[in-house]
Design a protein around this motif. Structure first.
Motif, PDB file in Angstrom:
ATOM      1  N   ASN A 104       0.998  -1.008  -0.084  1.00 42.07           N
ATOM      2  CA  ASN A 104      -0.006   0.029   0.165  1.00 42.07           C
ATOM      3  C   ASN A 104       0.986   1.276   0.077  1.00 42.07           C
ATOM      4  O   ASN A 104       1.864   1.143   0.894  1.00 42.07           O
ATOM      5  N   VAL A 105       0.434   1.967  -0.914  1.00 45.37           N
ATOM      6  CA  VAL A 105       0.847   3.518  -1.041  1.00 45.37           C
ATOM      7  C   VAL A 105      -0.164   4.564  -0.874  1.00 45.37           C
ATOM      8  O   VAL A 105      -0.966   4.253  -1.534  1.00 45.37           O
ATOM      9  N   LEU A 106       0.337   5.642  -0.204  1.00 46.36           N
ATOM     10  CA  LEU A 106      -0.643   6.783  -0.177  1.00 46.36           C
ATOM     11  C   LEU A 106      -0.212   8.039  -1.193  1.00 46.36           C
ATOM     12  O   LEU A 106       0.829   8.281  -1.000  1.00 46.36           O
ATOM     13  N   LEU A 107      -0.903   8.617  -1.877  1.00 48.68           N
ATOM     14  CA  LEU A 107      -0.838   9.557  -2.890  1.00 48.68           C
ATOM     15  C   LEU A 107      -1.514  10.999  -2.369  1.00 48.68           C
ATOM     16  O   LEU A 107      -2.998  10.923  -2.339  1.00 48.68           O
ATOM     17  N   ILE A 108      -1.137  11.669  -1.711  1.00 49.75           N
ATOM     18  CA  ILE A 108      -1.566  13.145  -1.553  1.00 49.75           C
ATOM     19  C   ILE A 108      -1.412  14.243  -2.277  1.00 49.75           C
ATOM     20  O   ILE A 108      -0.373  14.203  -3.013  1.00 49.75           O
ATOM     21  N   ARG A 109      -2.034  15.163  -2.017  1.00 48.32           N
ATOM     22  CA  ARG A 109      -2.181  16.441  -2.873  1.00 48.32           C
ATOM     23  C   ARG A 109      -2.485  17.731  -1.934  1.00 48.32           C
ATOM     24  O   ARG A 109      -3.545  17.426  -0.991  1.00 48.32           O
ATOM     25  N   ASP A 110      -1.885  18.953  -2.104  1.00 51.81           N
ATOM     26  CA  ASP A 110      -2.353  20.072  -1.316  1.00 51.81           C
ATOM     27  C   ASP A 110      -3.998  20.149  -1.617  1.00 51.81           C
ATOM     28  O   ASP A 110      -4.203  20.198  -2.820  1.00 51.81           O
ATOM     29  N   PRO A 111      -4.732  20.352  -0.717  1.00 51.86           N
ATOM     30  CA  PRO A 111      -6.294  20.397  -0.905  1.00 51.86           C
ATOM     31  C   PRO A 111      -6.854  21.513  -1.435  1.00 51.86           C
ATOM     32  O   PRO A 111      -7.815  21.240  -2.056  1.00 51.86           O
ATOM     33  N   ARG A 112      -6.051  22.592  -1.356  1.00 56.31           N
ATOM     34  CA  ARG A 112      -6.295  23.790  -2.224  1.00 56.31           C
ATOM     35  C   ARG A 112      -6.544  23.216  -3.700  1.00 56.31           C
ATOM     36  O   ARG A 112      -7.339  23.728  -4.344  1.00 56.31           O
ATOM     37  N   LEU A 113      -5.352  22.635  -4.092  1.00 52.12           N
ATOM     38  CA  LEU A 113      -5.396  22.119  -5.658  1.00 52.12           C
ATOM     39  C   LEU A 113      -6.352  21.161  -6.037  1.00 52.12           C
ATOM     40  O   LEU A 113      -7.041  21.119  -6.900  1.00 52.12           O
ATOM     41  N   VAL A 114      -6.768  20.361  -5.207  1.00 52.07           N
ATOM     42  CA  VAL A 114      -7.580  19.170  -5.184  1.00 52.07           C
ATOM     43  C   VAL A 114      -9.048  19.874  -5.427  1.00 52.07           C
ATOM     44  O   VAL A 114      -9.778  19.644  -6.601  1.00 52.07           O
ATOM     45  N   VAL A 115      -9.392  20.534  -4.390  1.00 51.37           N
ATOM     46  CA  VAL A 115     -10.723  21.327  -4.520  1.00 51.37           C
ATOM     47  C   VAL A 115     -10.917  22.184  -5.550  1.00 51.37           C
ATOM     48  O   VAL A 115     -12.083  22.272  -6.321  1.00 51.37           O
ATOM     49  N   ALA A 116     -10.049  23.121  -6.145  1.00 57.21           N
ATOM     50  CA  ALA A 116      -9.971  23.661  -7.207  1.00 57.21           C
ATOM     51  C   ALA A 116     -10.393  22.834  -8.444  1.00 57.21           C
ATOM     52  O   ALA A 116     -11.013  23.498  -9.722  1.00 57.21           O
ATOM     53  N   SER A 117      -9.586  21.812  -8.703  1.00 60.96           N
ATOM     54  CA  SER A 117      -9.590  21.037  -9.594  1.00 60.96           C
ATOM     55  C   SER A 117     -11.265  20.202  -9.797  1.00 60.96           C
ATOM     56  O   SER A 117     -11.945  20.178 -10.678  1.00 60.96           O
ATOM     57  N   TYR A 118     -11.555  19.831  -8.373  1.00 64.57           N
ATOM     58  CA  TYR A 118     -12.671  18.980  -8.459  1.00 64.57           C
ATOM     59  C   TYR A 118     -13.824  19.939  -8.644  1.00 64.57           C
ATOM     60  O   TYR A 118     -15.066  18.962  -9.184  1.00 64.57           O
ATOM     61  N   VAL A 119     -13.811  21.057  -8.330  1.00 62.37           N
ATOM     62  CA  VAL A 119     -15.225  21.767  -8.344  1.00 62.37           C
ATOM     63  C   VAL A 119     -15.475  22.050  -9.960  1.00 62.37           C
ATOM     64  O   VAL A 119     -16.502  22.538 -10.277  1.00 62.37           O
ATOM     65  N   LYS A 120     -14.557  21.890 -10.886  1.00 63.75           N
ATOM     66  CA  LYS A 120     -14.746  22.066 -12.179  1.00 63.75           C
ATOM     67  C   LYS A 120     -15.525  21.218 -12.827  1.00 63.75           C
ATOM     68  O   LYS A 120     -16.145  21.225 -13.749  1.00 63.75           O
ATOM     69  N   SER A 121     -15.769  19.909 -12.384  1.00 65.30           N
ATOM     70  CA  SER A 121     -16.670  18.811 -12.756  1.00 65.30           C
ATOM     71  C   SER A 121     -17.699  18.740 -11.806  1.00 65.30           C
ATOM     72  O   SER A 121     -18.976  18.179 -12.066  1.00 65.30           O
ATOM     73  N   ALA A 123     -20.392  20.776  -8.531  1.00 64.32           N
ATOM     74  CA  ALA A 123     -20.832  22.025  -7.983  1.00 64.32           C
ATOM     75  C   ALA A 123     -20.436  22.108  -6.482  1.00 64.32           C
ATOM     76  O   ALA A 123     -19.958  23.304  -5.896  1.00 64.32           O
ATOM     77  N   SER A 124     -20.373  21.088  -5.859  1.00 64.28           N
ATOM     78  CA  SER A 124     -20.265  20.743  -4.404  1.00 64.28           C
ATOM     79  C   SER A 124     -18.932  19.929  -4.044  1.00 64.28           C
ATOM     80  O   SER A 124     -18.934  19.030  -4.634  1.00 64.28           O
ATOM     81  N   VAL A 125     -18.576  20.291  -2.654  1.00 59.82           N
ATOM     82  CA  VAL A 125     -17.660  19.260  -2.323  1.00 59.82           C
ATOM     83  C   VAL A 125     -17.515  19.298  -0.884  1.00 59.82           C
ATOM     84  O   VAL A 125     -17.760  20.323  -0.184  1.00 59.82           O
TER      85      VAL A 125
END
Length: 244
Positions: A104-121, A123-125
């Motif tokens: 098992n490996v965990l892949l993490i990312r700055d949540p600000r970048l994740v949220v900005a990308s997520y809400v392009k697809s 509307a809510s998060v």
């Protein structure tokens, strides 16, 4: 033959599909794209793009999925089996004992970048939508069993070869430069949801450069990123470090 079972636990919009491309391009590796997604959608009732197609195409019994991933044969009998998992698909009622059979490996990312990308697809998060709370709980479970590499997506993009070499060393397999570049376009291994999420990956031929700036978020989006930041920072403290 018992394959090497590599499970990468990520949140959405987090380099996970490009990472799947890299492993599939090795030539000795089969990949599975979000095998718990059908169960997740059926159990939660969430209205995701292609919801009914995902449920129809996948296995909705998590026990069968887990048994296959932990003990079954790899697709095409390949010696390496890369399993791309979304950490939020690991719902609270799922017994995680089977995960010990995987590397098992965990892949993490700055949540600000994740949220900005997520809400392009979408509307809510919420924090649970982007998987960091689930990654924290999973890390606490796995670290009690042994070593758990944590890969930060931003640092990975600044040194993809170094990170992939380190992961291959940890797994006891050879690194190949084929992991750094791949042909563009869809794959048969892509989930049926790919047309809704994989446009950039389909156009890619390798890993993109790391973003230079963190996007400014407002309102609820900023609140979600802020709520997840302490988890991200805690996991980042134990990240895989690559010498420049």
């Amino acid at each position: 033959m018992n394959p090497l079972r590599v499970a990468m636990w990520s949140g959405p919009r987090n380099l996970s599909t490009a990472m799947m491309r890299a492993w599939e391009n090795r030539g000795d590796c089969a990949v599975s794209d979000e095998p718990l997604y059908a169960h997740y959608l059926e159990e939660t009732g969430l209205d995701h793009p292609a919801r009914e197609e995902v449920i129809a195409a996948g296995e909705t019994d998590w026990r069968r999925v887990a048994a296959s991933l932990a003990h079954g044969s790899s697709p095409g009998q390949r010696p390496v089996w890369y399993q791309k998992h979304m950490s939020h698909h690991l719902l609270p009622h799922i017994d995680v004992g089977w995960i010990a059979q995987l590397r098992n490996v965990l892949l993490i990312r700055d949540p600000r970048l994740v949220v900005a990308s997520y809400v392009k697809s979408r509307a809510s998060v919420t924090p649970d939508d982007i998987g960091l709370p689930q990654q924290e709980r999973l890390y606490e479970h796995l670290v009690a069993l042994g070593d758990v590499p944590v890969v930060d997506a931003g640092e990975f993009l600044r040194a993809p070869e170094g990170h992939l070499r380190a992961l291959c060393d940890w797994l006891g397999i050879a690194f190949t430069p084929r992991m750094l570049a791949w042909p563009p376009g869809p794959r048969d291994s892509d989930g049926v949801w790919a047309p809704h999420w994989y446009e950039r990956v389909w156009a890619s031929t390798g890993f993109e450069a790391a973003p230079d700036e963190v996007p400014a978020l407002q309102g609820r989006y900023a609140d979600v990123a802020e709520a997840c930041m302490p988890i991200y920072e805690r996991l980042r403290e134990v990240r895989l470090r690559i010498d420049a």
